[in-house]
Scaffold this motif. Structure first.
Motif, mmCIF file in Angstrom:
data_model
loop_
_atom_site.group_PDB
_atom_site.id
_atom_site.type_symbol
_atom_site.label_atom_id
_atom_site.label_comp_id
_atom_site.label_asym_id
_atom_site.label_seq_id
_atom_site.Cartn_x
_atom_site.Cartn_y
_atom_site.Cartn_z
ATOM 1 N N UNK A 45 0.729 -1.147 0.090
ATOM 2 C CA UNK A 45 -0.016 0.066 -0.015
ATOM 3 C C UNK A 45 0.876 1.431 0.018
ATOM 4 N N UNK A 46 0.349 2.466 -0.503
ATOM 5 C CA UNK A 46 0.798 3.674 -0.640
ATOM 6 C C UNK A 46 0.637 4.545 0.396
ATOM 7 N N UNK A 47 1.646 5.367 0.763
ATOM 8 C CA UNK A 47 1.343 6.488 1.684
ATOM 9 C C UNK A 47 0.396 7.306 1.101
ATOM 10 N N UNK A 48 -0.653 7.961 1.981
ATOM 11 C CA UNK A 48 -1.761 8.698 1.438
ATOM 12 C C UNK A 48 -2.907 8.027 0.899
ATOM 13 N N UNK A 49 -3.128 6.631 0.917
ATOM 14 C CA UNK A 49 -4.095 5.960 0.224
ATOM 15 C C UNK A 49 -5.109 5.530 1.198
ATOM 16 N N UNK A 80 8.201 -8.586 9.760
ATOM 17 C CA UNK A 80 8.368 -9.842 9.116
ATOM 18 C C UNK A 80 7.300 -10.534 9.763
ATOM 19 N N UNK A 81 7.148 -11.791 9.429
ATOM 20 C CA UNK A 81 6.259 -12.942 9.634
ATOM 21 C C UNK A 81 5.692 -12.669 11.265
ATOM 22 N N UNK A 82 4.287 -12.447 11.477
ATOM 23 C CA UNK A 82 3.782 -12.212 12.665
ATOM 24 C C UNK A 82 3.450 -10.856 13.121
ATOM 25 N N UNK A 83 3.776 -9.953 12.119
ATOM 26 C CA UNK A 83 3.769 -8.374 12.539
ATOM 27 C C UNK A 83 2.581 -7.839 11.836
ATOM 28 N N UNK A 84 1.858 -6.761 12.402
ATOM 29 C CA UNK A 84 0.759 -6.117 11.652
ATOM 30 C C UNK A 84 1.393 -5.011 11.055
ATOM 31 N N UNK A 85 0.629 -4.479 9.981
ATOM 32 C CA UNK A 85 0.707 -3.448 9.415
ATOM 33 C C UNK A 85 -0.378 -2.175 9.309
ATOM 34 N N UNK A 86 -0.375 -1.119 9.403
ATOM 35 C CA UNK A 86 -1.443 -0.286 9.285
ATOM 36 C C UNK A 86 -2.200 -0.445 10.644
ATOM 37 N N UNK A 87 -1.660 -0.798 11.634
ATOM 38 C CA UNK A 87 -2.433 -1.247 12.835
ATOM 39 C C UNK A 87 -3.317 0.135 13.576
ATOM 40 N N UNK A 88 -2.653 1.337 13.029
ATOM 41 C CA UNK A 88 -3.028 2.466 13.820
ATOM 42 C C UNK A 88 -4.674 2.677 13.000
ATOM 43 N N UNK A 89 -5.014 2.268 11.838
ATOM 44 C CA UNK A 89 -6.354 2.288 11.257
ATOM 45 C C UNK A 89 -7.226 1.978 12.344
ATOM 46 N N UNK A 94 -7.610 6.876 8.919
ATOM 47 C CA UNK A 94 -7.942 6.572 7.687
ATOM 48 C C UNK A 94 -7.244 6.685 6.532
ATOM 49 N N UNK A 95 -6.174 7.084 6.537
ATOM 50 C CA UNK A 95 -5.117 7.238 5.477
ATOM 51 C C UNK A 95 -3.811 6.558 5.946
ATOM 52 N N UNK A 96 -3.416 5.738 5.110
ATOM 53 C CA UNK A 96 -2.015 5.227 5.371
ATOM 54 C C UNK A 96 -0.912 6.592 5.512
ATOM 55 N N UNK A 97 -0.101 6.522 6.599
ATOM 56 C CA UNK A 97 0.936 7.480 7.022
ATOM 57 C C UNK A 97 2.332 7.005 6.242
#
Length: 229
Positions: A45-49, A80-89, A94-97
């Motif tokens: 995913x891209x920053x701002x999306x 790595x395996x087992x980690x979250x991304x975009x958890x702050x959503x 609502x926007x990827x930082x």
């Protein structure tokens, strides 16, 4: 993105292990998640999306970075395996930082954030464990600010090498997947400067270079450079 490998369910793995003590929660999330395989080099995913999902790394290695200008970026972390991304959503972001890219073929589970939020609210002890894990990178983010603001180039590169050579990352053999430019972007220095200082560190017997691989041979000296340069 390999859409043919998207699926609603999958074989037991990292995410099933995470929720192994919460079978009802896992069953609930199974109705609100999709797995997608991203090939090496693909943007996740891209920053701002728009950020409609929380993402979980089922397997693979993901680079997290900030786009700071035209063809300029600062690499923030590796997930790595087992980690979250975009958890702050989950908390209303609502926007990827930041942006993310697969450093090797990676399987990502996309979870509807409201569904995961409901599971966390219903299981406070589990929620505490998950959120504490995802906020441990706060110290690392402060280190990045210090790198940008106060450290000289040798210190910046030393700090980045220390981060990338953590035990968990060594198990992933991360240097195999990082170019010299990407290492430079972790240190916020030019590629030329990174190559120059890597050679200096090798002459000082602090590291050993073998192809793309970087082996830390004197971690104490590297820590001193990180703190004082």
């Amino acid at each position: 993105m390999n859409n043919e490998q998207s699926q609603k369910t999958g074989q037991p793995g990292a995410i099933e292990g995470l929720f192994q003590h919460l079978p009802e929660a896992l069953a609930q999330l199974a109705q609100n998640k999709t797995r997608i395989t991203y090939l090496k080099g693909e943007t996740i995913f891209k920053q701002g999306a728009f950020a409609p999902y929380v993402l979980f790394v089922v397997r693979g290695l993901v680079k997290v970075y900030l786009q700071t200008g035209f063809e300029k970026q600062v690499n923030i972390s590796l997930e790595k395996t087992g980690n979250f991304l975009a958890f702050s959503s989950i908390f209303g972001e609502n926007i990827h930082t930041y942006s993310t890219q697969a450093l090797k073929d990676s399987e990502i589970c996309m979870i509807e954030k409201e569904s995961l939020k409901e599971v966390l609210l219903e299981n406070p002890q589990f929620a505490l464990e998950v959120t504490s894990k995802n906020y441990r990178n706060e110290r690392h983010l402060l280190e990045i600010i210090k790198n940008l603001s106060y450290k000289q180039m040798r210190g910046k590169l030393a700090s980045s090498l220390l981060y990338l050579s953590q035990e968990d990352f060594l198990k992933e053999n991360v240097f195999e997947f990082l170019t010299r430019q990407e290492i430079a972007d972790f240190a916020s220095v030019s590629t030329e400067s990174a190559i120059k200082f890597l050679k200096e560190f090798e002459k000082e017997k602090i590291i050993r270079l073998k192809g793309k691989d970087i082996l830390i041979t004197d971690r104490k000296k590297l820590e001193i450079i990180s703190k004082t340069s």
